[in-house]
Design an enzyme around this catalytic site. Sequence first.
Site, PDB file in Angstrom:
ATOM      1  CG  ASP A  41       5.805  28.126  35.445  1.00 50.59           C
ATOM      2  OD1 ASP A  41       5.293  27.160  36.261  1.00 50.59           O
ATOM      3  OD2 ASP A  41       6.276  27.637  34.201  1.00 50.59           O
ATOM      4  CG  HIS A  98       9.489  30.153  36.541  1.00 54.28           C
ATOM      5  ND1 HIS A  98      10.167  29.324  35.749  1.00 54.28           N
ATOM      6  CD2 HIS A  98       8.625  30.716  35.965  1.00 54.28           C
ATOM      7  CE1 HIS A  98       9.577  29.414  34.675  1.00 54.28           C
ATOM      8  NE2 HIS A  98       8.726  30.463  34.778  1.00 54.28           N
ATOM      9  CG  HIS A 156      10.257  34.463  32.873  1.00 52.43           C
ATOM     10  ND1 HIS A 156      10.084  34.315  31.763  1.00 52.43           N
ATOM     11  CD2 HIS A 156       9.219  33.626  33.493  1.00 52.43           C
ATOM     12  CE1 HIS A 156       9.395  33.344  31.264  1.00 52.43           C
ATOM     13  NE2 HIS A 156       8.659  33.105  32.423  1.00 52.43           N
ATOM     14  CG  HIS A 161       1.634  30.628  32.970  1.00 52.13           C
ATOM     15  ND1 HIS A 161       1.427  29.817  31.897  1.00 52.13           N
ATOM     16  CD2 HIS A 161       3.053  30.834  32.938  1.00 52.13           C
ATOM     17  CE1 HIS A 161       2.295  29.375  31.450  1.00 52.13           C
ATOM     18  NE2 HIS A 161       3.514  29.944  31.796  1.00 52.13           N
TER      19      HIS A 161
END
Length: 487
Positions: free
Chosen positions: A294, A344, A348, A438
């Site tokens: 991510d 994504h 965020h 990540h």
Amino acid sequence: MPKSWFAGGVALIAASAVSCGVTASPVADALVPSEPTMINYVDPSWVHGLSTQTLSEGDSGDRHVHVVYPSVDDAPLLTEKLRRTVTERLDRFIRDTSMNSAVRHPEFNVDWQLAAASDQVLGVRLRIGESIGSGWSDSFTTIWYDRMEKRSLDATDLLRDGSSLATLAQIVKEALVARGPEVDPYAIKPDARHFDSLVFNPHGDLVVEFDDYQVATKSLGRVAVAVPASDVEPLLSATGLRAQRAAMRKTDAPASMTSGESMAAATTDRPPARSSKAGSVDCAKAKCVALTYDDGPGPDTRRLLDILATQRARATFFTVGSNASAHPELLRRMRQEGHLVANHTWSHRDLTALPGSRVADQLTRAQRTIIQAIGQVPALMRPPYGASNAQVSSVAGKLGLSVVRWSVDTEDRLDPNPRAVADRAVSRAEPGAIILMHDVHGPTVDAAPEILRRLKKQGYTFVTVPELYGSNGMQPGRTYDSADSSG
């Protein structure tokens, strides 16, 4: 070479009829073009040596923090000033929320855009958003870098001196009087704190942006005043004149479109995103696991791709739109090497705290950026912090996106030890698992060789998320946590 503006880089607020361009948007960051406060942001992929830095926490905790800001190789003083600006605000946010344990999921979010870029100046506009139990508020700060003088500067350094600031404050105050009773013009002072976001529109007008509640007792969204170029030029410093010229450079920015129109244009004749190696593994027979990363691309993503290529492993990358816009070449490499690029969101944000229109905006802005980079339409999204609800699923479904969470959390945001990250990934893996990591964290990338070695030794094959579901496929709007869950 041909140039194009990145998604969301046109204007932010509704048109205004007043002479100095006072505007107030009902929704901050709405993608509605306006004059004269329209700002044409520069595509960050044009700037040589530009990367992004990410600070984050929250997948496993109560506090939601996601900060992204650019770093530029030949402007270290700019990078350092940006870092100080966001970390000082973040430290204050952490202190405030630590003293108020009653607030559920306080959120701190920073994203950025390039207000100008030339061989003489760079301008970075930060949007800093906070929620500490009393609603969401946005503030804006613009940091400038003079490449000729090799100095990082505050917005008011675009002005010649204190008398120029006083003159500007009076012009803005008079413009706000015409705005009506919702705005308090007498709140304006010739103070750098009131003029910390100064940028230029394509006509050379100076756009002055105010924070939420700075000139009003309630949130009006983005409030801005555009001061005509002829009025502002005598007030500008040498850096200010360079910044004005940079913003006025001719571009081939496209005519504005509504979100629906631009998405329709972007997806026309574009195939759905799919691994180029999909179908080479039958996960009904093989022992499959999906590695997912991510928040990138980031400074270590290229190194991670090298590691995955060496081990002939593929992964699913849930990219943040603002980072993707800075590194389209890495998205193209992901696609070419058999990985899957997914959505994504743009910046965020916790989608469960947003109205449906803003959820759609977060997803469509990222979607456009990814499509532009890879020529394919993502079919998966991962909600930031894993936070989803019926509205998020519904909006995702209408955009043709399946909702993907995870079954294994490596907790790599909380523990910088590569060995510990690898241990959690390996010990918690099972056939059909979706593993959360990540690629913006260097220790996570350091852990990748060990994760691949140990899982491969246990007989695992590394596939992209849709391959876990084989011929059954994945349905838009449904939520997937592992190969055994689908809703």
